[in-house]
Design an enzyme around this catalytic site. Structure first.
Site, PDB file in Angstrom:
ATOM      1  N   HIS A 161     -43.372 -43.248   4.209  1.00  0.00           N
ATOM      2  CA  HIS A 161     -41.937 -42.965   4.373  1.00  0.00           C
ATOM      3  C   HIS A 161     -41.668 -41.683   5.145  1.00  0.00           C
ATOM      4  CE1 HIS A 161     -40.234 -46.168   1.744  1.00  0.00           C
ATOM      5  NE2 HIS A 161     -41.495 -46.184   1.342  1.00  0.00           N
ATOM      6  N   ASP A 367     -37.599 -35.576  10.015  1.00  0.00           N
ATOM      7  CA  ASP A 367     -37.308 -36.498   8.918  1.00  0.00           C
ATOM      8  C   ASP A 367     -37.905 -37.862   9.266  1.00  0.00           C
ATOM      9  OD1 ASP A 367     -36.187 -37.389   6.551  1.00  0.00           O
ATOM     10  OD2 ASP A 367     -34.213 -36.540   6.980  1.00  0.00           O
TER      11      ASP A 367
HETATM   12  C1  GDG Z   1     -37.700 -40.060   2.294  1.00  0.00           C
HETATM   13  C2  GDG Z   1     -37.961 -39.549   3.714  1.00  0.00           C
HETATM   14  C3  GDG Z   1     -36.821 -41.579   4.602  1.00  0.00           C
HETATM   15  C4  GDG Z   1     -28.600 -38.144  -1.772  1.00  0.00           C
HETATM   16  N1  GDG Z   1     -27.769 -37.406  -2.501  1.00  0.00           N
HETATM   17  C5  GDG Z   1     -27.226 -38.204  -3.419  1.00  0.00           C
HETATM   18  C6  GDG Z   1     -27.735 -39.479  -3.232  1.00  0.00           C
HETATM   19  N2  GDG Z   1     -28.585 -39.418  -2.204  1.00  0.00           N
HETATM   20  C7  GDG Z   1     -29.353 -40.553  -1.657  1.00  0.00           C
HETATM   21  C8  GDG Z   1     -28.835 -40.922  -0.296  1.00  0.00           C
HETATM   22  C9  GDG Z   1     -30.058 -41.561   0.335  1.00  0.00           C
HETATM   23  C10 GDG Z   1     -31.228 -40.844  -0.330  1.00  0.00           C
HETATM   24  O1  GDG Z   1     -30.705 -40.169  -1.463  1.00  0.00           O
HETATM   25  C11 GDG Z   1     -31.866 -39.807   0.583  1.00  0.00           C
HETATM   26  O2  GDG Z   1     -32.675 -40.468   1.528  1.00  0.00           O
HETATM   27  P1  GDG Z   1     -33.139 -39.807   2.900  1.00  0.00           P
HETATM   28  O3  GDG Z   1     -33.711 -40.859   3.747  1.00  0.00           O
HETATM   29  O4  GDG Z   1     -31.979 -39.140   3.533  1.00  0.00           O
HETATM   30  O5  GDG Z   1     -34.195 -38.668   2.554  1.00  0.00           O
HETATM   31  P2  GDG Z   1     -35.500 -38.462   1.574  1.00  0.00           P
HETATM   32  O6  GDG Z   1     -35.079 -38.356   0.153  1.00  0.00           O
HETATM   33  O7  GDG Z   1     -36.173 -37.258   2.099  1.00  0.00           O
HETATM   34  O8  GDG Z   1     -36.407 -39.776   1.756  1.00  0.00           O
HETATM   35  C12 GDG Z   1     -36.879 -40.058   4.643  1.00  0.00           C
HETATM   36  C13 GDG Z   1     -36.746 -42.082   3.177  1.00  0.00           C
HETATM   37  O9  GDG Z   1     -37.780 -41.514   2.369  1.00  0.00           O
HETATM   38  C14 GDG Z   1     -36.853 -43.596   3.114  1.00  0.00           C
HETATM   39  O10 GDG Z   1     -38.018 -44.042   3.746  1.00  0.00           O
HETATM   40  O11 GDG Z   1     -35.664 -42.003   5.292  1.00  0.00           O
HETATM   41  O12 GDG Z   1     -37.129 -39.627   5.953  1.00  0.00           O
HETATM   42  O13 GDG Z   1     -38.015 -38.128   3.740  1.00  0.00           O
HETATM   43  O14 GDG Z   1     -30.124 -42.922   0.028  1.00  0.00           O
HETATM   44  O15 GDG Z   1     -27.763 -41.788  -0.424  1.00  0.00           O
HETATM   45  N3  GDG Z   1     -27.338 -40.520  -3.994  1.00  0.00           N
HETATM   46  C15 GDG Z   1     -26.426 -40.276  -4.982  1.00  0.00           C
HETATM   47  N4  GDG Z   1     -25.933 -39.048  -5.213  1.00  0.00           N
HETATM   48  C16 GDG Z   1     -26.291 -38.002  -4.478  1.00  0.00           C
HETATM   49  O16 GDG Z   1     -25.831 -36.880  -4.710  1.00  0.00           O
HETATM   50  N5  GDG Z   1     -26.014 -41.302  -5.736  1.00  0.00           N
END
Ligand code: GDG
Length: 726
Positions: A161, A367
């Site tokens: 990921h 990212d």
């Molecule tokens: C890793 C990789 C890759 C965030 N704040 C809240 C909340 N979120 C949810 C978002 C989103 C998820 O968390 C964050 O996903 P990201 O992709 O932005 O980042 P990572 O956590 O670093 O994820 C990344 C991912 O894996 C998938 O392969 O894209 O690059 O680093 O879904 O919506 N959800 C809620 N409240 C919050 O305050 N409910």
């Protein structure tokens, strides 16, 4: 219906007094897959230390009954060593190009291995041989190899990921080799972007010397396919949420709280990869010349993350300080520019914020993908907003209609913000429409399905490298029935394993003993038939009663003879000077490469060159030679780290035919590992028994996995022949 065992470090549950299902990104992705294609099981750590055995069982029972989840329990110190230590403090920074943030402790590695092993045991108990196993992410990088050892034929996939960095960064990690070897236990390894896949291939080549073709790496236990699967989001879930009364209420509340202000939104875990300090610098720059401070608010949703790791504590302090300074500097009586929430917010609030924000500022320094950018896009409908997106997020490749920025360039981010706020509705609509179409079509369900389809599609792992007992019996029977027998044995890669340097591959006592036994069997004539030069073969085997055939059949030496003889002295070798000139040019242009001159062949070796550069030059050389020598009696062979030009009159097959004729043998037993041995195999005579050692296409009748197994086969044959002779 096939079982899919999904394996991630964390199970999507929160275990407290009660147990609740937590829907993370991955849960969302897999929810779509659960239609009729697969029966899902999920293996992972439930996220809380549970020490009482009774409680563990109770939870395990509940999770299995309720969700089909299987917990792997970890102690507090295991979580520290494996998750906080090895995974988050050593691997995460390396995978994100930040080796200066890397900490390393040998004990963490031990724990990482133990925990991966624990996962392996749990999976082996849970999954039968027909199940598909899909392992996720950097916390479990050695798991595929552990599983492969236990189950050679199991279908195993791995998805990373995070980014996979360039070799120059990845090589900093003390366990780089073990980690990459761990992944090669999988049948399929998936990445978000082609860039990450490319880095992985180059790392495999440089660390392990394994070349990959058509997005698959060949190694000693089979093939690992590589693929690009950009993860998507659960778009329908956001759409459904936005249509619900719950969300309408949340939106109303937000509108009321921030009445009269335009909203610029950022959402992320508080992580140093997300570029928060740089973004705050850009906001500072932007606000310094923004005239309407009462009518704009930046909402930062920063979810606490990895708080026990030093760098994260430091980052939190830095961000809070910067936010305080900016708010102090630009606050008016009516507004404070940054609304900083250091807590997770509810899903309905998140969806509501996405739909209301005029701009979403997603500016990670790096990212893997970034789901927030896609989620924002999915929530834009009426009067859409603008996405400002870092070019260093994997998502930037797909969302190219966003305003892409270099997050390190404070001025550029500030300008993009201004441009986003000024953008006319037509342009906003047009940009967003294209992105939205992509995000909704290629969603989480599509991602998981395309990965699993490919994993299922890749052909059965072949076990034909391991000769079955029946095949061995057939071979032995041929020997039992034959009278006079000739052994034509290739040396390098067949009798003997390769070494990094050809001169290091001298025969050890095991091989010398085997050759000694072969020469002692009355009805057997042994031939060692190799590409090596005469002198080398004579040094190693001159004292045995063996016919030595050097330079792929150009020269031979009978036991006890005074001189070497040529097998085909009348061939045309007039091409040699021209070819030599070309090879010398390549030698000069390609550091580490050398030219070898043989009687019937010329060879360009590039084993010591930079692997990518060497292979590139080798392709160019082979192409040039094909054109130049099209009508001449030569063969061009691009083999293992060599390009060789040899006379067509000289090859192992021609030599073997002559010896078979002269010796009037009942059976010719020929064995070898590469293209030059195929000249023997392709004769396909009834009196031949051919064995290929190792992988790759072949005309040989039988195959064994490696030299070790070939020697074992030889011992069995010798046992039989010796007992027959007594
Ligand atoms: C890793 C990789 C890759 C965030 N704040 C809240 C909340 N979120 C949810 C978002 C989103 C998820 O968390 C964050 O996903 P990201 O992709 O932005 O980042 P990572 O956590 O670093 O994820 C990344 C991912 O894996 C998938 O392969 O894209 O690059 O680093 O879904 O919506 N959800 C809620 N409240 C919050 O305050 N409910």
């Amino acid at each position: 219906m096939q079982t899919l065992v999904n394996v991630s470090n964390r199970l999507p549950v929160t275990v407290g007094k009660t147990i609740r299902q937590a829907s993370g990104g991955l849960t969302a992705a897999l929810e779509g897959l659960l239609s009729d294609a697969f029966r899902l099981k999920w293996v992972g750590w439930p996220g809380a230390p549970v020490s009482a055995a009774e409680r563990r069982e109770e939870i395990a029972h509940f999770l299995l009954q309720e969700y089909n989840y299987v917990p792997v329990y970890l102690t507090r110190s295991e979580v520290n060593g494996h998750y906080h230590g090895f995974a988050n403090s050593s691997l995460w920074p390396i995978l994100h190009y930040m080796p200066n943030y890397m900490h390393y402790d040998e004990q963490w590695w031990e724990t990482y291995l133990e925990v991966n092993q624990r996962f392996a045991e749990c999976i082996l108990e849970t999954a039968d041989e027909d199940a598909i196993i899909w392992v996720h992410d950097y916390q479990l990088m050695v798991l595929p190899r552990l599983l492969r050892r236990a189950r050679p034929k199991q279908r195993i996939g791995f998805f990373l990921h995070t980014p996979f960095p360039s070799y120059e960064i990845f090589r900093c990690h003390p366990k780089r080799v073990e980690l990459v070897e761990g992944l090669l236990g999988a049948d399929l390894v998936g990445f978000h972007t082609y860039g990450y896949l490319r880095h992985f291939r180059s790392t495999v080549l440089r660390l392990l010397g394994l070349e990959s073709h058509a997005a698959a790496v060949a190694h000693d236990t089979g093939h690992t396919h590589l693929g690009v699967y950009p993860i998507g989001i659960n778009a329908p879930k956001f759409e459904a949420e936005l249509a619900s009364p719950r969300s309408a209420r949340a939106r109303q509340q937000i509108r009321k709280n921030f009445a009269g202000r335009r909203i610029v939104l950022s959402v992320e875990r508080l992580d140093y990869t997300k570029g928060i300090p740089n973004r705050l610098d850009a906001i500072d720059r932007f606000l310094s010349s923004y005239p309407d401070l009462d009518r704009l608010v930046f909402i930062f949703v920063s979810v606490p993350s990895r708080e026990s790791v030093f760098e994260y504590q430091q980052l939190r302090e830095q961000v809070q300080r910067q936010v305080g300074e900016i708010n102090g500097r630009y606050a008016t009586m009516a507004n404070s520019p940054i609304h900083f929430i250091y807590n997770p917010i509810k899903f309905e609030e998140l969806a509501a914020l996405y739909s209301l924000a005029d701009v979403c500022l997603v500016t990670p320094l790096i990212d893997g993908m970034n789901l927030v950018a896609k989620e924002y896009v999915a929530c834009q409908d009426e009067n859409p907003g603008v996405l400002v997106l870092s070019e260093f997020a994997g998502a930037a490749e797909e969302l190219f209609n966003a305003l892409t920025v270099n997050p390190y360039d404070v001025g550029q981010v500030a300008d993009a913000l201004q441009r986003a706020l000024d953008m006319p509705e037509d342009e906003r609509r047009q940009r967003m429409r294209q992105m939205r179409a992509r995000v909704t079509a290629f969603d989480a369900q599509h991602w998981a399905k395309s990965f699993c389809d490919d994993l299922v599609k890749h052909e059965e792992r072949t076990d034909s490298l391991d000769m079955s007992a029946e095949t061995e019996a057939v071979i032995l029977d041929r020997f039992r029935r034959a009278g006079r027998i000739a052994f034509f044995l290739d040396y390098d890669g067949s009798l003997r394993e390769f070494e990094s340097e050809p001169h290091l591959a001298s025969p050890d006592s095991e091989i010398l003993e085997l050759v000694n036994r072969i020469q002692g069997v009355p009805s057997v004539d042994p031939y060692i038939i190799s590409g090596r030069d005469a002198q080398q073969l004579e040094t190693w085997f001159g004292s045995f009663a063996v016919t030595l055939v050097a330079e792929h059949g150009y020269l031979f030496h009978r036991p006890g003879a005074r001189r070497w003889e040529t097998l085909n002295a009348s061939g045309d070798f007039s091409w040699k000077p021209r070819v030599l000139e070309v090879l010398r040019d390549y030698e000069g242009e390609t550091p580490g490469s050398v030219v070898e001159e043989k009687g019937s062949a010329l060879v360009w070796h590039y084993r010591k060159s930079d692997p990518e550069f060497g292979s590139w030059k080798a392709h160019a050389l082979a192409g040039e030679l094909y054109e130049m020598l099209a009508n001449l009696p030569v063969e061009i062979h691009h083999g293992k780290k060599i390009v060789e030009v040899s006379s067509i009159y000289v090859n192992k097959g021609a030599a073997m035919e002559r010896f078979m004729r002269e010796g009037r043998y009942d059976l010719g037993f020929c064995a070898g590992d590469d293209q030059t041995d195929e000249t023997m195999f392709r004769l396909e005579r009834d009196d031949l028994l051919s064995v290929k050692i190792g992988e790759g296409a072949t005309r040989a009748r039988y195959r064994v996995r490696d030299p070790r197994r070939f020697r074992a086969l030889l011992r069995q044959i010798l046992d039989l022949l010796e007992s027959r002779a007594q």
